[in-house]
Design a protein around this motif. Structure first.
Motif, PDB file in Angstrom:
ATOM      1  N   GLN A 198       0.818  -1.215   0.000  1.00  0.00           N
ATOM      2  CA  GLN A 198       0.000   0.000   0.000  1.00  0.00           C
ATOM      3  C   GLN A 198       0.852   1.266   0.000  1.00  0.00           C
ATOM      4  N   TYR A 199       1.930   1.259   0.772  1.00  0.00           N
ATOM      5  CA  TYR A 199       2.816   2.426   0.842  1.00  0.00           C
ATOM      6  C   TYR A 199       3.714   2.544  -0.385  1.00  0.00           C
ATOM      7  N   ASP A 200       3.932   1.404  -1.077  1.00  0.00           N
ATOM      8  CA  ASP A 200       4.967   1.325  -2.108  1.00  0.00           C
ATOM      9  C   ASP A 200       6.324   1.657  -1.489  1.00  0.00           C
ATOM     10  N   SER A 201       6.517   1.135  -0.282  1.00  0.00           N
ATOM     11  CA  SER A 201       7.723   1.390   0.496  1.00  0.00           C
ATOM     12  C   SER A 201       7.872   0.251   1.499  1.00  0.00           C
ATOM     13  N   THR A 202       9.080  -0.237   1.683  1.00  0.00           N
ATOM     14  CA  THR A 202       9.299  -1.425   2.505  1.00  0.00           C
ATOM     15  C   THR A 202       8.988  -1.177   3.976  1.00  0.00           C
ATOM     16  N   VAL A 203       8.209  -2.088   4.547  1.00  0.00           N
ATOM     17  CA  VAL A 203       7.944  -2.116   5.985  1.00  0.00           C
ATOM     18  C   VAL A 203       8.509  -3.421   6.523  1.00  0.00           C
ATOM     19  N   ASN A 204       9.344  -3.326   7.542  1.00  0.00           N
ATOM     20  CA  ASN A 204      10.002  -4.493   8.133  1.00  0.00           C
ATOM     21  C   ASN A 204       9.175  -4.995   9.311  1.00  0.00           C
ATOM     22  N   SER A 205       8.837  -6.274   9.313  1.00  0.00           N
ATOM     23  CA  SER A 205       8.005  -6.831  10.383  1.00  0.00           C
ATOM     24  C   SER A 205       8.671  -6.713  11.750  1.00  0.00           C
ATOM     25  N   GLU A 206      10.001  -6.661  11.777  1.00  0.00           N
ATOM     26  CA  GLU A 206      10.706  -6.530  13.055  1.00  0.00           C
ATOM     27  C   GLU A 206      10.525  -5.148  13.673  1.00  0.00           C
ATOM     28  N   ASN A 207      10.070  -4.191  12.871  1.00  0.00           N
ATOM     29  CA  ASN A 207       9.812  -2.843  13.383  1.00  0.00           C
ATOM     30  C   ASN A 207       8.379  -2.663  13.879  1.00  0.00           C
ATOM     31  N   LEU A 208       7.556  -3.716  13.782  1.00  0.00           N
ATOM     32  CA  LEU A 208       6.137  -3.601  14.115  1.00  0.00           C
ATOM     33  C   LEU A 208       5.822  -4.175  15.493  1.00  0.00           C
ATOM     34  N   ILE A 209       4.883  -3.513  16.169  1.00  0.00           N
ATOM     35  CA  ILE A 209       4.358  -3.974  17.455  1.00  0.00           C
ATOM     36  C   ILE A 209       2.837  -3.934  17.371  1.00  0.00           C
ATOM     37  N   LEU A 210       2.186  -5.007  17.773  1.00  0.00           N
ATOM     38  CA  LEU A 210       0.725  -5.068  17.798  1.00  0.00           C
ATOM     39  C   LEU A 210       0.188  -4.182  18.916  1.00  0.00           C
ATOM     40  N   THR A 211      -0.832  -3.372  18.597  1.00  0.00           N
ATOM     41  CA  THR A 211      -1.493  -2.544  19.610  1.00  0.00           C
ATOM     42  C   THR A 211      -3.001  -2.760  19.540  1.00  0.00           C
ATOM     43  N   ALA A 212      -3.696  -2.149  20.477  1.00  0.00           N
ATOM     44  CA  ALA A 212      -5.162  -2.200  20.492  1.00  0.00           C
ATOM     45  C   ALA A 212      -5.742  -0.945  19.860  1.00  0.00           C
ATOM     46  N   GLY A 213      -5.104  -0.459  18.800  1.00  0.00           N
ATOM     47  CA  GLY A 213      -5.582   0.724  18.094  1.00  0.00           C
ATOM     48  C   GLY A 213      -4.669   1.921  18.301  1.00  0.00           C
ATOM     49  N   ALA A 214      -4.926   2.991  17.547  1.00  0.00           N
ATOM     50  CA  ALA A 214      -4.030   4.148  17.542  1.00  0.00           C
ATOM     51  C   ALA A 214      -4.033   4.904  18.869  1.00  0.00           C
ATOM     52  N   THR A 215      -5.193   5.043  19.495  1.00  0.00           N
ATOM     53  CA  THR A 215      -5.238   5.737  20.787  1.00  0.00           C
ATOM     54  C   THR A 215      -4.426   4.974  21.823  1.00  0.00           C
ATOM     55  N   HIS A 216      -4.564   3.651  21.815  1.00  0.00           N
ATOM     56  CA  HIS A 216      -3.747   2.834  22.710  1.00  0.00           C
ATOM     57  C   HIS A 216      -2.269   2.981  22.372  1.00  0.00           C
ATOM     58  N   GLY A 217      -1.948   3.093  21.085  1.00  0.00           N
ATOM     59  CA  GLY A 217      -0.559   3.258  20.683  1.00  0.00           C
ATOM     60  C   GLY A 217       0.063   4.506  21.287  1.00  0.00           C
ATOM     61  N   VAL A 218      -0.667   5.626  21.241  1.00  0.00           N
ATOM     62  CA  VAL A 218      -0.171   6.867  21.844  1.00  0.00           C
ATOM     63  C   VAL A 218      -0.009   6.694  23.351  1.00  0.00           C
ATOM     64  N   HIS A 219      -1.006   6.070  23.978  1.00  0.00           N
ATOM     65  CA  HIS A 219      -0.945   5.862  25.426  1.00  0.00           C
ATOM     66  C   HIS A 219       0.240   4.977  25.803  1.00  0.00           C
ATOM     67  N   LEU A 220       0.464   3.916  25.037  1.00  0.00           N
ATOM     68  CA  LEU A 220       1.573   3.006  25.317  1.00  0.00           C
ATOM     69  C   LEU A 220       2.914   3.729  25.193  1.00  0.00           C
ATOM     70  N   LEU A 221       3.093   4.467  24.120  1.00  0.00           N
ATOM     71  CA  LEU A 221       4.351   5.173  23.889  1.00  0.00           C
ATOM     72  C   LEU A 221       4.628   6.210  24.975  1.00  0.00           C
ATOM     73  N   THR A 222       3.614   7.006  25.283  1.00  0.00           N
ATOM     74  CA  THR A 222       3.833   8.088  26.247  1.00  0.00           C
ATOM     75  C   THR A 222       3.989   7.569  27.672  1.00  0.00           C
ATOM     76  N   SER A 223       3.274   6.499  28.023  1.00  0.00           N
ATOM     77  CA  SER A 223       3.349   5.995  29.394  1.00  0.00           C
ATOM     78  C   SER A 223       4.636   5.219  29.658  1.00  0.00           C
ATOM     79  N   VAL A 224       5.154   4.525  28.644  1.00  0.00           N
ATOM     80  CA  VAL A 224       6.379   3.746  28.829  1.00  0.00           C
ATOM     81  C   VAL A 224       7.629   4.616  28.670  1.00  0.00           C
ATOM     82  N   LEU A 225       7.603   5.533  27.711  1.00  0.00           N
ATOM     83  CA  LEU A 225       8.808   6.300  27.388  1.00  0.00           C
ATOM     84  C   LEU A 225       8.923   7.616  28.142  1.00  0.00           C
TER      85      LEU A 225
END
Length: 411
Positions: free
Chosen positions: A79-106
């Motif tokens: 879809q991007y026409d650009s390589t995405v590496n599976s090792e760079n991916l983390i499963l989340t429970a949606g984008a809002t959870h993603g922001v919460h996870l990043l900000t709360s851990v980091l």
């Protein structure tokens, strides 16, 4: 009652009054109905006769199931026409959870979070009130975030001593592609300058990349900011994360998303206490998405959504083009159109109140998207919520009420 409380009261009343919604960034029932067949096929594939109960129903690996990450990486690369590496991916429970996870851990309480002005109206409150971050607005222009203003603010706010265990001392929240609320996409020049600025100041850029794949004017979306942060650069550190979700391209109820991040962040998130407690987030939802991708059910559904949203976008743009002096940028994708009314005395929130009281149409006033209460002569219109005939009626009603408002202002 502050601006947001007044806005929330109008939203509630607009739904009670049956107003046409040019406000909501959520799909209409007609966009959700095909998901019934998609989910049934995926569940049939997932719950086959020889189902691996432990793999399917137990806790998942901290980073997310390997097959899920492989299928998502393959789909996004196409879809991007650009390589995405599976090792760079983390499963989340949606984008809002993603922001919460990043900000709360980091990051901790009181951490500086620099956000676009205007920005996604709900996220500015979530960052400030729920995550207790020190939200600092940054100017924007027609190319995206004003990098010079960001550089100035980072220089002013940067502490003299940064603890060694702190990967980044601050974060920047952005929507670089098909922006919410402005609909624009960052120019390549802005993206390159933003990467340079983030590296200079050792900050993390959190990209809300939930609209990227809803591109209408081209086969592929604009290049995501994450891909500008090139690991082969001599000064590479890893200053960008792409926070994505299937809520806009499949259905909101699935609550499955992904974070695309550099190794330094993947390692920190995977080894956090949150993932240690129960493994990956929404593991079963991730299994369903995996089956959908394996059966090639998402790509046709995405094309269906794009066709419908593009039609609604054209209806709104064509109608706005008939109105002299209104200022707006035609988005190449996404959900939103940002309209500037050429009169600084106009109060968009009062305009919304009148429209809702008249049981006609709803939208988001510009000042609700601004941490500083600016843009009161602007509105955000959405193409997502209504079918095309209701969008046509809604935008024609909006224009009619706008003309009445202008006549009143001039009298």
């Amino acid at each position: 009652m502050d601006v947001l409380d007044r806005f929330k009261a109008n939203v509630k009343k607009s739904r009670e009054n049956g107003c046409i919604s040019l406000l909501d960034g959520v799909p209409h029932e007609t966009k959700l109905k095909p998901c019934e067949v998609i989910i049934k096929k995926a569940m049939n594939g997932l719950l086959h006769a020889n189902v691996d109960a432990n793999k399917t129903f137990s806790y998942g690996p901290e980073q997310g199931d390997a097959e899920f990450r492989h299928e998502v990486a393959k789909f996004l690369s196409q879809q991007y026409d650009s390589t995405v590496n599976s090792e760079n991916l983390i499963l989340t429970a949606g984008a809002t959870h993603g922001v919460h996870l990043l900000t709360s851990v980091l990051f901790g309480r009181g951490t500086h979070c620099f956000i676009e002005n205007p920005t996604y109206f709900a996220m500015q409150r979530a960052l400030k009130d729920d995550l207790h971050m020190n939200v600092i607005p940054v100017k924007t222009d027609s190319h995206g975030i004003d990098v010079e203003d960001l550089d100035r603010l980072l220089t002013e706010q940067k502490p003299q001593d940064i603890p060694n265990d702190m990967i980044y001392w601050a974060c920047v929240y952005t929507v670089p592609v098909y922006n919410n609320p402005r609909g624009l996409s960052y120019s390549p020049e802005t993206c390159k300058a933003l990467i340079k600025c983030a590296r200079k100041h050792k900050v993390l850029i959190i990209c809300d990349d939930v609209y990227n794949l809803l591109c209408y004017d081209s086969k592929h979306p604009p290049q995501r900011l994450f891909s500008y942060d090139n690991p082969t650069d001599s000064d590479y550190y890893g200053n960008v994360v792409s926070n994505g979700s299937f809520t806009k391209i499949l259905m909101p109820g699935i609550r499955v998303g992904w974070i695309e991040a550099p190794p330094i962040i993947v390692n920190r998130l995977v080894h956090s206490s949150l993932t240690f407690s129960g493994g990956s987030f929404n593991h079963f939802g991730g299994q369903i998405v995996t089956e959908i991708l394996k059966l090639d059910l998402l790509a046709p559904h995405l094309e269906f959504l794009k066709e419908n949203y593009a039609k609604n976008m054209k209806i709104i743009i064509d109608t706005l083009n008939t109105v002299p002096h209104l200022k707006f940028i035609k988005p190449g994708g996404g959900f939103f159109i940002w309209v500037e009314i050429p009169n600084d005395n106009v109060d968009a929130l009062e305009f919304l109140t009148q429209a809702v009281d008249n049981r006609t149409v709803s939208f988001i006033p510009g000042q609700c998207t601004s941490p500083t209460g600016e843009f009161s002569n602007c509105v955000r219109l959405s193409v997502a919520k209504e079918p095309d005939y209701r969008v046509k009626e809604g935008i024609e009603t909006f224009v009619d009420q706008y003309k009445r408002l202008m006549d009143k202002e001039q009298s």
